[in-house]
Structures are given as C-alpha cells and as structure tokens.
Scaffold this active site. Structure first.
Site, PDB file in Angstrom:
ATOM      1  N   THR A 224     -38.535  77.284 -63.547  1.00  0.00           N
ATOM      2  CA  THR A 224     -39.533  77.416 -62.482  1.00  0.00           C
ATOM      3  C   THR A 224     -40.964  77.292 -63.016  1.00  0.00           C
ATOM      4  OG1 THR A 224     -37.998  78.685 -61.134  1.00  0.00           O
ATOM      5  CG2 THR A 224     -40.327  78.927 -60.605  1.00  0.00           C
ATOM      6  N   GLY A 227     -41.669  73.699 -63.456  1.00  0.00           N
ATOM      7  CA  GLY A 227     -41.717  73.085 -62.125  1.00  0.00           C
ATOM      8  C   GLY A 227     -43.089  73.263 -61.481  1.00  0.00           C
ATOM      9  N   GLU A 244     -35.397  70.988 -59.010  1.00  0.00           N
ATOM     10  CA  GLU A 244     -34.215  71.864 -59.140  1.00  0.00           C
ATOM     11  C   GLU A 244     -34.556  72.872 -60.228  1.00  0.00           C
ATOM     12  OE1 GLU A 244     -31.644  71.830 -57.301  1.00  0.00           O
ATOM     13  OE2 GLU A 244     -31.365  69.813 -56.516  1.00  0.00           O
ATOM     14  N   CYS A 278     -27.303  76.569 -64.118  1.00  0.00           N
ATOM     15  CA  CYS A 278     -28.337  76.978 -63.157  1.00  0.00           C
ATOM     16  C   CYS A 278     -27.726  77.810 -62.045  1.00  0.00           C
ATOM     17  CB  CYS A 278     -29.030  75.747 -62.608  1.00  0.00           C
ATOM     18  SG  CYS A 278     -27.899  74.473 -62.059  1.00  0.00           S
TER      19      CYS A 278
HETATM   20  P1  NAD Z   1     -37.459  73.687 -69.219  1.00  0.00           P
HETATM   21  O1  NAD Z   1     -38.203  73.784 -67.931  1.00  0.00           O
HETATM   22  O2  NAD Z   1     -38.008  74.369 -70.400  1.00  0.00           O
HETATM   23  O3  NAD Z   1     -37.301  72.156 -69.644  1.00  0.00           O
HETATM   24  C1  NAD Z   1     -36.752  71.192 -68.786  1.00  0.00           C
HETATM   25  C2  NAD Z   1     -37.342  69.839 -69.124  1.00  0.00           C
HETATM   26  O4  NAD Z   1     -38.728  69.833 -68.825  1.00  0.00           O
HETATM   27  C3  NAD Z   1     -37.214  69.432 -70.588  1.00  0.00           C
HETATM   28  O5  NAD Z   1     -36.886  68.063 -70.667  1.00  0.00           O
HETATM   29  C4  NAD Z   1     -38.615  69.693 -71.119  1.00  0.00           C
HETATM   30  O6  NAD Z   1     -38.948  68.914 -72.232  1.00  0.00           O
HETATM   31  C5  NAD Z   1     -39.451  69.308 -69.924  1.00  0.00           C
HETATM   32  N1  NAD Z   1     -40.818  69.857 -69.904  1.00  0.00           N
HETATM   33  C6  NAD Z   1     -41.261  70.987 -70.516  1.00  0.00           C
HETATM   34  N2  NAD Z   1     -42.588  71.142 -70.262  1.00  0.00           N
HETATM   35  C7  NAD Z   1     -42.967  70.121 -69.475  1.00  0.00           C
HETATM   36  C8  NAD Z   1     -44.183  69.749 -68.859  1.00  0.00           C
HETATM   37  N3  NAD Z   1     -45.309  70.462 -69.010  1.00  0.00           N
HETATM   38  N4  NAD Z   1     -44.212  68.638 -68.098  1.00  0.00           N
HETATM   39  C9  NAD Z   1     -43.103  67.910 -67.901  1.00  0.00           C
HETATM   40  N5  NAD Z   1     -41.908  68.199 -68.471  1.00  0.00           N
HETATM   41  C10 NAD Z   1     -41.848  69.298 -69.235  1.00  0.00           C
HETATM   42  O7  NAD Z   1     -35.976  74.148 -68.858  1.00  0.00           O
HETATM   43  P2  NAD Z   1     -34.724  74.277 -69.861  1.00  0.00           P
HETATM   44  O8  NAD Z   1     -34.952  75.473 -70.709  1.00  0.00           O
HETATM   45  O9  NAD Z   1     -34.434  72.964 -70.499  1.00  0.00           O
HETATM   46  O10 NAD Z   1     -33.540  74.553 -68.800  1.00  0.00           O
HETATM   47  C11 NAD Z   1     -33.197  75.817 -68.376  1.00  0.00           C
HETATM   48  C12 NAD Z   1     -33.746  76.095 -67.004  1.00  0.00           C
HETATM   49  O11 NAD Z   1     -33.403  75.049 -66.106  1.00  0.00           O
HETATM   50  C13 NAD Z   1     -33.163  77.343 -66.383  1.00  0.00           C
HETATM   51  O12 NAD Z   1     -34.161  78.078 -65.719  1.00  0.00           O
HETATM   52  C14 NAD Z   1     -32.162  76.825 -65.361  1.00  0.00           C
HETATM   53  O13 NAD Z   1     -31.861  77.698 -64.314  1.00  0.00           O
HETATM   54  C15 NAD Z   1     -32.832  75.576 -64.910  1.00  0.00           C
HETATM   55  N6  NAD Z   1     -31.850  74.647 -64.354  1.00  0.00           N
HETATM   56  C16 NAD Z   1     -31.860  74.408 -62.997  1.00  0.00           C
HETATM   57  C17 NAD Z   1     -30.919  73.568 -62.440  1.00  0.00           C
HETATM   58  C18 NAD Z   1     -30.887  73.281 -60.963  1.00  0.00           C
HETATM   59  O14 NAD Z   1     -30.185  72.375 -60.553  1.00  0.00           O
HETATM   60  N7  NAD Z   1     -31.624  73.996 -60.136  1.00  0.00           N
HETATM   61  C19 NAD Z   1     -29.982  72.948 -63.258  1.00  0.00           C
HETATM   62  C20 NAD Z   1     -30.006  73.203 -64.638  1.00  0.00           C
HETATM   63  C21 NAD Z   1     -30.967  74.050 -65.167  1.00  0.00           C
END
Ligand code: NAD
Length: 470
Positions: A224, A227, A244, A278
């Site tokens: 989040t 996001g 997501e 997730c």
């Molecule tokens: P994260 O948000 O740290 O990273 C996700 C992606 O975003 C990675 O590729 C990362 O390099 C990129 N990223 C990081 N900073 C960014 C920025 N400033 N701008 C653009 N991209 C950036 O998440 P994570 O640790 O990889 O995943 C775990 C999280 O994802 C958990 O909170 C989980 O619940 C969530 N998740 C949600 C779903 C869903 O469908 N809702 C599915 C899987 C995981």
C-alpha cells in the site's frame, strides 16, 4: 528445448550492474541478476511505443493466437521454469507452489485470450443509438511483487496484450530471474518489442516507469505505501491505474462449524505460499464455543505439513523469500509472545540458519489489538482471536484500513452470506479463503487498492472505452 541450465544462462547477467541471487532455502549463490538503469527503461518504453500500432493493427483473432502460442511455450518450459522459480523464490515445487504457479500462468494466459469482449450496444431505440468499443490504451507499465512473481506478472501482461497494448514490465528486485525467464519463454513466440522487461530498483526504474508520459496505464501489485507513491507519481499524466495492494484478510468462524471438517481448508487459506500471499487468511476470529476445538484441529493439520527445501519433492511449505520478510514475521511473533499470547505451534525459528525458514506458527488467545493481528505479517504465523459476539467480530474485521479478501465459515450458507454482506472486502469467500479463478474479478476494497483484474472486467481495465454514437 529449454532446460534449467539454459534458461538460467539466458537470464543471468554476464556484465554491467548486477545483483547476487541467493537460494532462500540454503543461502547458496545461484547467479547474478541484471540491474538496469533508467536509460535502459526509456529505451524499452520507446521500443514498446514504436511497436504498439502494429500490434494493435492485428485482428483480435491474431492476438488471441499469439497468446495461445505463448501459453504453449510456457507449458513446454514448465518444469525448468518451476525449478528456477523454486530456487529463486523459495517456494517448493509441489503443493500450491512453483508447478502450480507456472500452471496458473498457462491458465490465465489462455483465459485472457478466450474471454469474449464483443462490441456492446448500449442504446438502440427511438432515443438514439450508441455502442461501446474497447480500444487499446497504448503502452502498459507493469510492476510486480516477489511472492507470486510469475503469476502476478502474467495477470498484468496477458490481458494487456490481448487488448492491443504493448507492455514494459519491471519485476521485483528479489525475483528478477523468474520473471526474466517467463518473459524470455514468451518472447520465443511473440513479435519483437511487444513484451519488454527492465529489471531494476523500484526507487529508480519503477519510479521512472510510473512517471513516464509515454505510459498509458500502470498495473501495480505490491504494498500500500508504494501504491500511494505511484498515485502521486502518475498524477501529472493522468495515467490509468490498477492497484492491487496489501491486505490483512480476516476470517470469521461462526459457532455452528465442525472444526475437524474445516481445519484443512483453514490451514491452506492462511499458509498457502508459506503465508506470503496477498489474499491469505491473516487473522482468524473464532467463536468462543468452538475456539479450543478449532485451534487444536488446526494445530493437528499444521504440524503434519512438511516445510523444507523447495526442490525436495515432499515439501509443500518453504522459506520466507527474503530476510527482511523473515524479520517482520519474527518481530510480530515475539511481540505477541511478550504480550502473553499463547504459542500453540512454532514460534521458535533458528535465526542462525542459512535459509530463511520460519516455522509454521499458530498464536492463540491473542489480544485483538496486538501488532500480529493489526499488521500484515505476510508469513507463516496466524493469530487466532476469540470472540463471543458476531457483531464484535465483524467490527474488528472491518476496523483496518485494508480490505482485500475475507471469509466466513459456517455450516449454514445463508447465515454465512448475511455476515459476508457486512464485510468490507473485495472478495468474501464462504468456507474457503483465497481461491482465485481467471473469470472471477479480483481486487481490493479500501486501501487494498482499486480496479479489478481477471475476466471481462480485467480486459476492460486495460482498454479505453469508446462510445460510437449515432
Ligand atoms: P513492494 O510494494 O515493496 O514492491 C512491489 C514492486 O514495486 C516491486 O517491483 C518494487 O521494486 C516496486 N517499487 C518499489 N518502490 C517503487 C516506487 N517508488 N515506484 C514504483 N515501483 C516501486 O511490495 P512487495 O514487498 O514486493 O510485495 C508484498 C506486498 O504486496 C504485500 O503488501 C502484499 O499484500 C502485496 N500484494 C498484493 C497483491 C494483490 O493482488 N492485492 C498480490 C501480491 C502482493
């Protein structure tokens, strides 16, 4: 024909900036992954932009045929892809893990290809005539996480391609090789420039992707906080977003359940992918009258499920994918213990081991305001909260800012549906948790994001609706 060794050689970096990839189960160095910069990203976006008109000019049938060829290619390389995924992500080959994930990539690609989306006639009477078309948006930027790296990337890629967009994808830093391998296999059959991948840090390459005026839509799956950053970064271009985001799914067990009958489904709802999912069950509210029986039946199931190195065929639970995630789970369980909660199973990791194994952990008699309940643990540690009044359980379930999924467990489907209607979540399952289907829309309520993936809604979300009227 692809083998594990040939795929690994294709995707690992020989020069330039690299990142060491360690097997999360053993700590062994597997390979070096490429780390690209913003200039490489910009070149990939330019290529995707230049290719998009010719891809969009193909007929729907031609793009559908390409997607099926891509699915065939993934199917043919399924075993080496699963092995690479298991070694880099840590998830076992068997159970709902690596082979299952590669199979999901095939299924979701074929579903995106086969879902009909005909022109819709909206009004056709004396008041006028209007029909709705779904046009390509342009270049879609995809950003995926490390928990289901291949499958979530496919959820972003396949519908986007079907609708006539080209794609630039940035995989998560710690599961780069898996997504590079998936894309390499698909690119054996897709036209050049349609599907592009740029591995690199989220803070530079990911950030630049979300700020690019040449990107028409961002498909993001992750946390989040990131996001929210993407909403800000993309605002100047009014870039379309599907977000997501994180969840902290509640399950509510009503007093009429048969604890032994639901224990296995409860277990997998919470522990699929070793809890790194997730929409996994992350806090379980159980009515006082069945509480002790549910806890003991769940513990029986949990104690019998083997955890270990993913390549060993008997294992169906694995390590945490990375050390920071291990530390989050460890901190939350330690804080629950310190509060006086009862550890029924697990909770005693070997912190000196080379692998990131955190044992299957059940924490009972925990205060509902404990951090292990309120924060997303994203690992194999389930808090089980006792309640006496279902209204209170619903209030606690809805009290958080996130609302991805939820579940209600009962022998009475109608009673369960009444509780389900009161839960603030994108999906509420009854007597199961977390099952996904390529035709059933999936996405979050509240701060778990917005937009829906899969099925007809998913195709529409990567297209520009256009009315032709008159
Ligand atoms: P994260 O948000 O740290 O990273 C996700 C992606 O975003 C990675 O590729 C990362 O390099 C990129 N990223 C990081 N900073 C960014 C920025 N400033 N701008 C653009 N991209 C950036 O998440 P994570 O640790 O990889 O995943 C775990 C999280 O994802 C958990 O909170 C989980 O619940 C969530 N998740 C949600 C779903 C869903 O469908 N809702 C599915 C899987 C995981």
């Amino acid at each position: 024909m692809n083998t594990y060794d040939s795929l690994l050689a294709t995707v690992s970096a020989q020069s330039g900036e690299t990142r060491e990839v360690f097997d999360p189960a053993t700590g062994e160095l597997i390979a070096e992954a490429p780390v690209n910069d913003v200039a490489t990203l910009e070149a990939a976006i330019d290529k995707a932009e230049a290719t998009q008109p010719s891809w969009a000019a193909l007929s729907d049938e031609e793009r559908i045929a390409y997607l099926h060829k891509a699915a065939d290619a993934i199917e043919a390389a399924a075993e080496p892809l699963a092995e690479l995924l298991s070694r880099e992500q840590g998830k076992p080959l068997n159970g709902p893990n690596a082979r299952f994930e590669v199979g999901g990539c095939v299924a979701w690609t074929r579903a995106a290809a086969d879902t009909p989306l005909p022109v819709e006639v909206i009004v056709d009477d004396e008041s006028g005539y209007a029909e709705m078309h779904y046009r390509p948006l342009g270049v879609v930027g995809a950003i995926s996480p490390w928990n289901w790296p291949m499958m979530i990337s496919i959820w972003q890629i396949a519908p986007s391609l079907r609708m006539g967009n080209t794609v630039v994808i940035k995989p998560a830093e710690t599961t780069t090789l898996s997504v590079l391998a998936l894309v390499a296999v698909m690119n054996e059959v897709l036209p050049e420039g349609v599907l592009n991948i740029v591995p690199g840090p989220g803070s530079t390459v990911g950030d630049a992707l979300t700020r690019s005026p040449k990107i028409s839509k961002i498909m993001f799956t992750g946390s989040t906080p990131v996001g929210k950053r993407i909403i800000e970064a993309s605002a100047p271009n009014v870039t379309r977003l599907t977000l997501e985001l994180g969840g902290n799914d509640a399950g509510i067990v009503l007093p009429d359940v048969d604890p032994a009958a639901i224990a296995e489904d409860l277990f997998w709802g919470a522990f699929i992918n070793t809890g790194q999912t997730c929409a996994a069950l992350k806090r379980l509210y159980v009515h006082d009258s069945v509480y002790d029986a549910v806890v003991s039946e769940l513990a029986k199931v949990a104690a019998a499920v083997p955890m270990g190195v993913g390549l060993e065929e008997q294992n169906v639970l694995g390590p945490l994918q990375n050390r920071p995630q291990f530390d989050i789970v460890d901190r939350l369980v330690e804080s629950a213990k310190a509060s006086g909660a009862r550890v029924v199973l697990g909770g005693d990791p070997d912190r000196e081991a080379a692998g990131n194994f955190y044992p299957t952990t059940l924490v009972a008699d925990i205060d509902p305001q404990q951090d292990l309940v309120l924060e997303e643990q994203f690992g194999p540690a389930l808090p089980i909260i006792r309640y006496t009044d279902v209204d209170e359980a619903v209030r606690l379930a809805n009290a958080l800012e996130v609302g991805l999924g939820a579940s209600v467990w009962s022998a009475d489907r109608d009673a369960a549906r009444k509780v389900a209607a009161r839960l603030e979540a994108g999906t509420v399952w009854i007597n199961s948790h977390g099952g996904l289907h390529p035709m059933i829309p999936f996405g979050g309520a509240k701060q778990s994001g917005y937009g829906r993936e899969f099925g007809v809604m998913g195709l529409k979300s990567v297209a520009e609706p256009q009315v032709i009227s008159g």
